[in-house]
Design an enzyme around this catalytic site. Structure first.
Site, PDB file in Angstrom:
ATOM      1  NE  ARG A  74       2.409  -6.601  -0.782  1.00 33.22           N
ATOM      2  CZ  ARG A  74       1.573  -6.964   0.183  1.00 33.22           C
ATOM      3  NH1 ARG A  74       0.542  -7.767  -0.096  1.00 33.22           N
ATOM      4  NH2 ARG A  74       1.750  -6.539   1.414  1.00 33.22           N
ATOM      5  CD  GLU A  84       6.432   3.393   6.300  1.00 28.56           C
ATOM      6  OE1 GLU A  84       5.540   2.714   6.848  1.00 28.56           O
ATOM      7  OE2 GLU A  84       6.252   4.035   5.246  1.00 28.56           O
ATOM      8  CG  HIS A 103       0.819   0.416   7.424  1.00 27.02           C
ATOM      9  ND1 HIS A 103       1.827   0.166   8.331  1.00 27.02           N
ATOM     10  CD2 HIS A 103       1.376   1.157   6.445  1.00 27.02           C
ATOM     11  CE1 HIS A 103       2.942   0.728   7.905  1.00 27.02           C
ATOM     12  NE2 HIS A 103       2.705   1.345   6.755  1.00 27.02           N
ATOM     13  CD  GLU A 104      -0.233   1.905   3.339  1.00 31.45           C
ATOM     14  OE1 GLU A 104       0.323   3.006   3.519  1.00 31.45           O
ATOM     15  OE2 GLU A 104       0.411   0.841   3.232  1.00 31.45           O
ATOM     16  N   GLY A 133       0.828  -1.190   0.000  1.00 30.19           N
ATOM     17  CA  GLY A 133       0.000   0.000   0.000  1.00 30.19           C
ATOM     18  C   GLY A 133       0.862   1.239   0.000  1.00 30.19           C
ATOM     19  CG  MET A 134       2.214   5.288  -1.903  1.00 30.87           C
ATOM     20  SD  MET A 134       3.694   5.347  -0.843  1.00 30.87           S
ATOM     21  CE  MET A 134       3.644   7.050  -0.336  1.00 30.87           C
ATOM     22  CD  GLU A 135       2.688   6.450   3.135  1.00 33.14           C
ATOM     23  OE1 GLU A 135       2.611   5.336   2.581  1.00 33.14           O
ATOM     24  OE2 GLU A 135       3.759   6.883   3.615  1.00 33.14           O
ATOM     25  CE1 TYR A 167       6.545  -0.212   6.574  1.00 27.45           C
ATOM     26  CE2 TYR A 167       8.876  -0.149   6.043  1.00 27.45           C
ATOM     27  CZ  TYR A 167       7.562   0.056   5.681  1.00 27.45           C
ATOM     28  OH  TYR A 167       7.267   0.516   4.422  1.00 27.45           O
ATOM     29  CG  HIS A 192       1.617   6.043   6.501  1.00 26.47           C
ATOM     30  ND1 HIS A 192       2.808   6.402   7.100  1.00 26.47           N
ATOM     31  CD2 HIS A 192       1.834   4.819   5.959  1.00 26.47           C
ATOM     32  CE1 HIS A 192       3.701   5.430   6.917  1.00 26.47           C
ATOM     33  NE2 HIS A 192       3.133   4.448   6.242  1.00 26.47           N
ATOM     34  CG  ASP A 239      13.805   2.109  -3.204  1.00 27.15           C
ATOM     35  OD1 ASP A 239      12.994   2.385  -2.291  1.00 27.15           O
ATOM     36  OD2 ASP A 239      13.531   2.177  -4.413  1.00 27.15           O
TER      37      ASP A 239
HETATM   38  N1  BES Z   1       4.931   4.087   2.641  1.00 26.12           N
HETATM   39  C1  BES Z   1       4.969   2.686   2.524  1.00 26.12           C
HETATM   40  C2  BES Z   1       5.330   2.197   1.147  1.00 26.12           C
HETATM   41  C3  BES Z   1       6.688   2.625   0.661  1.00 26.12           C
HETATM   42  C4  BES Z   1       7.793   2.638   1.481  1.00 26.12           C
HETATM   43  C5  BES Z   1       6.837   2.979  -0.653  1.00 26.12           C
HETATM   44  C6  BES Z   1       9.025   3.036   0.993  1.00 26.12           C
HETATM   45  C7  BES Z   1       8.065   3.373  -1.144  1.00 26.12           C
HETATM   46  C8  BES Z   1       9.159   3.406  -0.313  1.00 26.12           C
HETATM   47  C9  BES Z   1       3.639   2.039   2.918  1.00 26.12           C
HETATM   48  O1  BES Z   1       2.968   2.716   3.921  1.00 26.12           O
HETATM   49  C10 BES Z   1       3.945   0.670   3.452  1.00 26.12           C
HETATM   50  O2  BES Z   1       4.630   0.585   4.429  1.00 26.12           O
HETATM   51  N2  BES Z   1       3.446  -0.372   2.806  1.00 26.12           N
HETATM   52  C11 BES Z   1       3.645  -1.741   3.202  1.00 26.12           C
HETATM   53  C12 BES Z   1       2.394  -2.343   3.737  1.00 26.12           C
HETATM   54  C13 BES Z   1       2.144  -2.137   5.174  1.00 26.12           C
HETATM   55  C14 BES Z   1       0.901  -2.900   5.616  1.00 26.12           C
HETATM   56  C15 BES Z   1       3.295  -2.471   6.068  1.00 26.12           C
HETATM   57  C16 BES Z   1       4.002  -2.548   1.984  1.00 26.12           C
HETATM   58  O3  BES Z   1       3.859  -2.038   0.890  1.00 26.12           O
HETATM   59  O4  BES Z   1       4.404  -3.689   2.136  1.00 26.12           O
HETATM   60 ZN    ZN Z   2       3.954   2.549   5.771  1.00 28.15          ZN
END
Ligand code: BES
Ligand code: ZN
Length: 650
Positions: A604, A364, A341-342, A315-317, A431, A345, A423
């Site tokens: 994913r 996070e 989660h989202e 997901g992306m918030e 997290y 955020h 990245d």
């Molecule tokens: N903000 C993140 C996604 C993200 C992080 C995109 C770093 C690009 C760079 C999002 O909130 C997230 O943490 N997504 C998780 C899911 C969540 C339930 C832990 C994911 O995508 O796995």
């Molecule tokens: Zn997140």
């Protein structure tokens, strides 16, 4: 489990970055501001609170001129796979600056003008593979507006253009963007630093059978005709609260909408709309629970957009409109912690935003903590506890891997990312170690005090950026009450700046998972799989069950599990993933058709990268297979997933 292998460090890049940072300091660009009080901070913007203002992942120099508003007028050309048009930037100059520096990557700049259309001189800097280029525009005296005319290039990493066959509906193409962390510059020329908040507005012109949505107020849900262009229509958007540029987001496709509650709803390809609406039926309740914990929701609506299967994240918030993978549509609402989660955020991340990518844990870690509190409130303590344990175990696994990779420094909450792609730091550390830090505080102070502190924190810094240092200063003032003995006792410094896990971590437990452990022991001791007591297992129990199987598992025992529980045909992506990891580790061939389908059917990163890595770690059995499947799957993956998997396929 979230960990991806690190790109080789480039000492040269580090040196260059260091030299630049020093230069910046000597020019007063990264000025260290001390002794600022709250009042000044509010006036001067978040920069004033930030001791280390330089963002190593942006060329921009917001101390001189900053972008305050972005107005986009873009056309989505699905034939050429291009966005093209203009970005009009409203600037605020601090010291009568003569230039403004923007971030761009894979953009073709056609011309730059002032508000009246008079051309402005500009120069593009050298291309860096991670950072892209600086775009420096000369500003005439007093100029407050620049208009950049441009189009995107095919290679840009934020955008993915999908053919109809890559969508759920298979009829129409689809486009979506993914800005975090430093990808917005591949579709918008702006100051792409999370500390440079910007309001935005947009006119997006698309083929008339498609719908555009953005992370903003959707002013024209049905679009508007474009005079003289019957085959096109335009959608308009407005985000009137300042957001970090990584939160500007766009999607275009055969998108429909279904309401869930007063403020909540689901957007999805029409082909999956009903399924999505069923899955996320508890959204409004989650929103109410979140507000009860940490104060009013500041963004108006909260909707979720379900994307096609190649969406590279869970997901992306994106503000007002979370982007989500369809792999959470399990059919039984079991994977909705992603929405919690989202949604969380909307406070930790979108309201109070990490000032640099070295402060990512403030987004996070806080969010994982908050997410679990929402889950507890809506679904009860048993379920929340199971998720906590899974997260903690993922953290331990990830930290082991990071250390094995020879980068223990990446187990820090606050890493040094100069010259490093953010990245490459991505793992469970920000997290789950971040959440563990807050849980340690929760245990020490009690929920009542910690909740009051967090609520205060979100309101003190709403719409501002936050560094780890500024957070620590705030924590000292408002929770620790400047008690330095207490601070030492709690090992705050080790938590924020040290590697590994301090020994005052609170290890989470779950009675329901303890029961699973008993069944695992029984099975490891030779019990018949069909005789195990797994009645009413929820998904976290299955994931725990599968990820704690003994290493000595034989192919026969795998077959026994499969025949008892039919894992190979699970429709829950988390269970399927855990099963396939096990299948690869133990060479369980009957699962291969499912493995192939799974790797081709979704993109994913969290699922794909570990599976390819596991295959590569079984050279005699999995290496060829990995290459064969990847050859087939890669064209369908998003750039970001490709980049991750490419690294493990070397
Ligand atoms: N903000 C993140 C996604 C993200 C992080 C995109 C770093 C690009 C760079 C999002 O909130 C997230 O943490 N997504 C998780 C899911 C969540 C339930 C832990 C994911 O995508 O796995
Ligand atoms: Zn997140």
């Amino acid at each position: 489990m979230r960990h991806t292998p690190l790109r080789a460090f480039s000492p040269l890049r580090r040196l260059a970055a260091l030299a630049l940072a020093c230069l910046g300091l000597s020019l007063g660009l990264g000025a260290v501001v001390t002794g600022c009080n709250r009042h000044e901070a509010a006036d001067a913007g978040p920069q004033a609170m930030v001791a280390r203002t330089a963002d190593d992942h942006s060329y921009a120099r917001p101390q001189e001129v900053r972008v305050r508003h972005v107005d986009l007028d873009l056309t989505a050309d699905f034939q050429a796979r291009q966005l093209r048009g203009t970005a009009t930037l409203k600037l605020e100059s601090k010291a009568n600056a003569k230039q403004v520096v923007l971030d761009v990557k894979d953009l073709a700049i056609e011309r730059v003008t002032d508000a009246s259309g008079a051309p402005l001189k500009y120069a593009l800097g050298k291309t860096d593979p991670m950072m892209g280029q600086s775009l420096t525009v000369e500003l005439p005296q007093g100029a407050q507006t620049i208009v950049v005319r441009y189009h995107t290039e095919k290679s840009g990493s934020a955008l993915q253009w999908l053919d109809p066959q890559q969508t759920a509906g298979k009829q129409k193409p689809f486009l979506f963007s993914q800005g975090e962390e430093i990808n917005t510059r591949t579709w918008i020329p702006t100051q792409d630093s999370p500390a440079v908040r910007q309001t935005y507005s947009a006119r997006i012109t698309v083929p008339s059978d498609l719908v555009a949505v953005m992370s903003a107020k959707r002013l024209t849900p049905d679009g508007e005709a474009v005079p003289g262009h019957a085959s096109q229509r335009t959608f308009r958007f407005e985000m009137d609260q300042p957001v970090a540029p990584y939160l500007i987001a766009l999607a275009v496709g055969d998108i429909g909408f279904k309401e869930e509650g007063k403020r909540t709803g689901v957007y999805a390809e029409k082909a999956v709309l009903d399924k999505a609406a069923y899955e996320f039926a508890d959204m409004e309740q989650m929103l109410d629970a979140a507000e009860k914990l940490y104060g009013p929701y500041k963004w108006g609506r909260y909707d979720v957009l379900v994307l096609p299967p190649s969406f590279p994240y869970g997901g992306m918030e994106n503000p007002t409109l979370t982007f989500a993978t369809p792999t959470v549509l399990a059919g039984d609402r079991s994977l909705v912690s992603l929405v919690a989660h989202e949604l969380a955020h909307s406070w930790s991340g979108n309201l109070v935003t990490n000032a640099t990518w070295e402060d990512f844990w403030l987004n996070e870690g806080f969010t994982v903590y908050f997410e679990n509190r929402i889950m507890e409130q809506v679904y009860g303590k048993d379920r929340a506890d199971m998720l906590k344990v899974l997260g903690y175990n993922d953290l331990l696994t990830d930290m082991k891997q990071i250390e094995a990779d020879g980068h223990p420094e990446f187990t820090r909450l606050h890493p040094d990312l100069k010259g490093i792609d953010p990245d490459d730091y991505f793992s469970d550390v920000p997290y789950e170690k971040g959440a563990a830090f807050l849980r340690m505080l929760e245990q020490r102070f009690g929920r009542k005090k910690l909740d009051a502190y967090l609520k205060g924190y979100f309101s003190r810094y709403a719409f501002q950026s936050m560094t780890t240092e500024a957070f620590l200063a705030d924590l000292r003032q408002h929770l620790l009450h400047n008690d330095s003995d207490l601070e030492k006792q709690l090992k705050i410094n080790d938590w924020l700046y040290g590697t590994g896990l301090p020994d005052n971590v609170v290890v989470p437990t779950s009675p329901l998972l303890d029961q699973v452990s008993q069944q695992i022991s029984a099975f490891a001791g030779g019990a018949d799989a069909k005789a195990l007591d797994t009645k009413d297992y929820a998904y976290p129990q299955w994931v725990y069950f599968l990820s704690h199987m003994p290493d000595s598992l034989t192919v026969d025992r795998m077959a026994a599990l499969d025949s008892a529980f039919d894992f190979t045909h699970s429709h829950n992506s988390e269970i399927e993933f855990a099963w396939l990891m096990l299948a690869v580790q133990h060479h369980y061939t009957p699962a291969l058709p499912t493995l192939r389908e799974f790797l081709i059917g979704q993109g994913r990163g969290k699922f794909c990268t570990p599976l390819y890595r596991a295959l590569m770690q079984q050279p005699g059995w999995g290496l060829d297979l990995a290459h064969r499947i990847y050859n087939e799957a890669r064209p369908g993956y998003h750039e970001l997933t490709r980049a991750q998997v490419d690294k493990v396929m070397k």
